[in-house]
Design a protein around this motif. Structure first.
Motif, PDB file in Angstrom:
ATOM      1  N   ASP A 124       0.851  -1.318  -0.009  1.00 32.98           N
ATOM      2  CA  ASP A 124       0.008   0.081  -0.070  1.00 32.98           C
ATOM      3  C   ASP A 124       0.731   1.137   0.157  1.00 32.98           C
ATOM      4  O   ASP A 124       0.722   2.177  -0.524  1.00 32.98           O
ATOM      5  N   SER A 125       2.118   1.075   0.862  1.00 30.84           N
ATOM      6  CA  SER A 125       2.661   2.373   0.916  1.00 30.84           C
ATOM      7  C   SER A 125       3.708   2.642  -0.342  1.00 30.84           C
ATOM      8  O   SER A 125       3.517   4.057  -0.923  1.00 30.84           O
ATOM      9  N   LEU A 126       4.054   1.685  -0.984  1.00 29.21           N
ATOM     10  CA  LEU A 126       4.993   1.896  -2.172  1.00 29.21           C
ATOM     11  C   LEU A 126       3.824   2.208  -3.564  1.00 29.21           C
ATOM     12  O   LEU A 126       4.352   3.185  -4.075  1.00 29.21           O
ATOM     13  N   SER A 127       2.651   1.877  -3.376  1.00 25.90           N
ATOM     14  CA  SER A 127       1.658   2.066  -4.563  1.00 25.90           C
ATOM     15  C   SER A 127       1.313   3.455  -4.315  1.00 25.90           C
ATOM     16  O   SER A 127       0.664   3.776  -5.360  1.00 25.90           O
ATOM     17  N   ARG A 128       1.650   4.153  -3.468  1.00 24.92           N
ATOM     18  CA  ARG A 128       1.246   5.745  -3.459  1.00 24.92           C
ATOM     19  C   ARG A 128       2.555   6.417  -3.632  1.00 24.92           C
ATOM     20  O   ARG A 128       2.296   7.789  -3.739  1.00 24.92           O
ATOM     21  N   ARG A 129       3.682   5.917  -3.947  1.00 23.82           N
ATOM     22  CA  ARG A 129       4.861   6.619  -4.106  1.00 23.82           C
ATOM     23  C   ARG A 129       5.108   7.009  -5.328  1.00 23.82           C
ATOM     24  O   ARG A 129       4.749   6.357  -6.541  1.00 23.82           O
ATOM     25  N   PRO A 130       5.588   8.262  -5.822  1.00 27.29           N
ATOM     26  CA  PRO A 130       5.836   8.854  -7.011  1.00 27.29           C
ATOM     27  C   PRO A 130       7.066   7.984  -7.896  1.00 27.29           C
ATOM     28  O   PRO A 130       7.975   7.978  -7.496  1.00 27.29           O
TER      29      PRO A 130
END
Ligand code: S3P
Length: 441
Positions: A124-130
């Motif tokens: 989830d965290s990585l899926s929100r990173r640019p």
């Protein structure tokens, strides 16, 4: 935030001291690169001191899924049978990078020039990173990389597009973007040049040279020419200064502490935390300076000190980028105010680290002011209380150390991700004297 169903809580008693001698695990940035470069080298690469954290294991699993054969890791030892620059094969499905931005961005560079398609996914965290920051320069080199909405993962890489070298000036000081472009440059025709606005970690450049690949630097520009070969080699990974940082801060703020941290990587592009703690009045003795695996290392003896607030110099920001959660704890225990500006990158790490630390420090009674690009922290110590790690390993470990300077216990929720970078953190911290209890739901 990326939380897991059974993520443990840390309960840490206030006060206490840190003493003894310890060795933190291998450097995460260097470990990722060792696996990737060993995978595409000709012949065997033997790595020692590898970080066996979840992030690096994700990189290794991805390389195995693309045909790498490797033995280990066992006790930090990993043997890689490199497939050569053109030996990788399509994986059977998406490559899961878990929580790791480094794995995703560097592999995007490596996979941009392959003849096959790849998909990179994350938690989830990585899926929100640019990810546009890597997709854009790689597409300028001729690659075909599509992101999901908002420039986020998954990354869909369509293979078979020939790459050509570019001259790229990084819009943000990012070693991940620099490395992605350089790794793609191995597969490009002509020369690839990357210019950085400020020095960032140079492990990719150093390690490529260790594998026998020519990399040249002139001022702020680094360049390589595609079409060469990497030769398998022996690699010793130094201890991670980003992990040592928690102990440097902990032993500085805890009374009567004296801790020797052995074999810590002291690459000049990584030592912002030591520079900033020293500027705050810390007592850190750098001993036995030497070189291991092409990287400077040293033993660090840290003792308790009365810290004072500082204004963080801009040139130190990229050099301490991962250590600010720990440094903010030092600032909370210092006398006077600490001000950090020009650090908006902290908002796009594993969590929004400015918001996560401001919230947590606020909950512990610290007077903080949040800016879009930084924070002001008025020191004077911490009360106890409950904070949330936001699923971010470095926020969890920073608040665990905060208890050494706190009036009462600190409870930190959602600490599973400590295993991404520092799987034996609880063991080492409790051995050194932290009274930490892990409560599993
Ligand atoms: C890293 C570079 C930094 C750092 C990250 C590791 C690397 O990220 O925050 O933890 O290994 O190259 P940026 O390149 O986004 O600054």
């Amino acid at each position: 935030m990326s939380s897991r169903a059974s993520s443990p809580t840390f309960e840490v008693a206030p006060g206490g001291q840190l003493r003894g001698t310890l060795r933190v695990p291998g450097d995460k940035s260097i470990s990722h690169r060792a696996v990737m470069l060993g995978a595409i080298a000709d012949g065997v690469t033997r790595v020692s001191g590898l970080l066996e954290g979840e992030d690096v294991l994700a990189t290794l699993a991805a390389c195995r899924a693309m045909g790498l054969s490797a033995e280990g890791p066992v006790d930090g030892r990993l043997t890689l049978h490199g497939v050569g620059l053109h030996g990788l094969q399509a994986a059977g499905g998406p490559l899961d990078m878990g929580n790791s931005g480094t794995a995703m961005r560097l592999l995007a560079g490596l996979l941009a020039g392959q003849p096959f398609d790849s998909t990179l996914i994350g938690d989830d965290s990585l899926s929100r990173r640019p990810m546009t920051r890597v997709a854009e320069p790689l597409n300028n080199m001729g690659a075909r990389i599509d992101t999901a909405a908002g420039g986020c993962p998954p990354l869909r890489i369509t293979g078979g597009h020939g790459l050509h070298g570019i001259d790229y000036t990084l819009p943000v000081a990012s070693a991940q973007v620099k490395s992605a472009v350089l790794l793609a440059g191995l597969y490009a025709t002509g020369t690839t040049r990357v210019t950085e606005p400020a020095p960032t970690r140079d492990h990719t450049e150093r390690m490529l040279q260790g594998f026998g690949y020519t990399v040249e630097r002139a001022g702020a520009t680094v360049q390589l020419t595609g079409g060469g070969r990497l030769r398998g080699c022996m690699l010793e990974v130094p201890g991670d200064i980003s992990s040592a940082a928690f102990f440097l801060v902990g032993a500085s703020i805890a009374k009567d502490s004296e801790l020797l941290l052995e074999h810590v990587g002291m690459n000049p592009t990584r030592i912002g935390v030591v520079n900033l703690l020293n500027a705050m009045g810390a007592d850190i003795d750098v001993r036995n300076e030497r070189t291991a695996g092409g990287e400077p290392v040293a033993d660090l003896l840290v003792r308790s000190a009365n810290l004072h607030g500082i204004t963080v110099p801009q040139d130190q920001v990229p050099l301490a980028i991962d250590e600010f959660p720990a440094l903010f704890v030092a600032a909370a225990c210092a006398e006077g105010e600490t001000v950090l500006r020009g650090a908006e990158e902290l908002r796009v790490k594993e969590s929004d680290r400015i918001a996560a630390m401001a919230q947590g420090l606020g909950a512990l009674g610290v007077d903080v002011e949040e800016f879009p690009d930084g924070i002001a922290i008025r020191g004077g110590g911490l009360e106890g209380g409950t904070v949330h790690s936001q699923g971010d390993h470095r926020i969890a470990m920073a608040f665990a150390m905060a208890s050494l300077g706190a009036q009462s216990a600190i409870t930190i929720g959602d600490c599973a991700n400590v295993a991404t970078s520092f799987p034996n953190f609880v063991d080492l911290a409790t051995t050194a004297g932290l009274e930490l209890r892990v409560v599993t739901p």
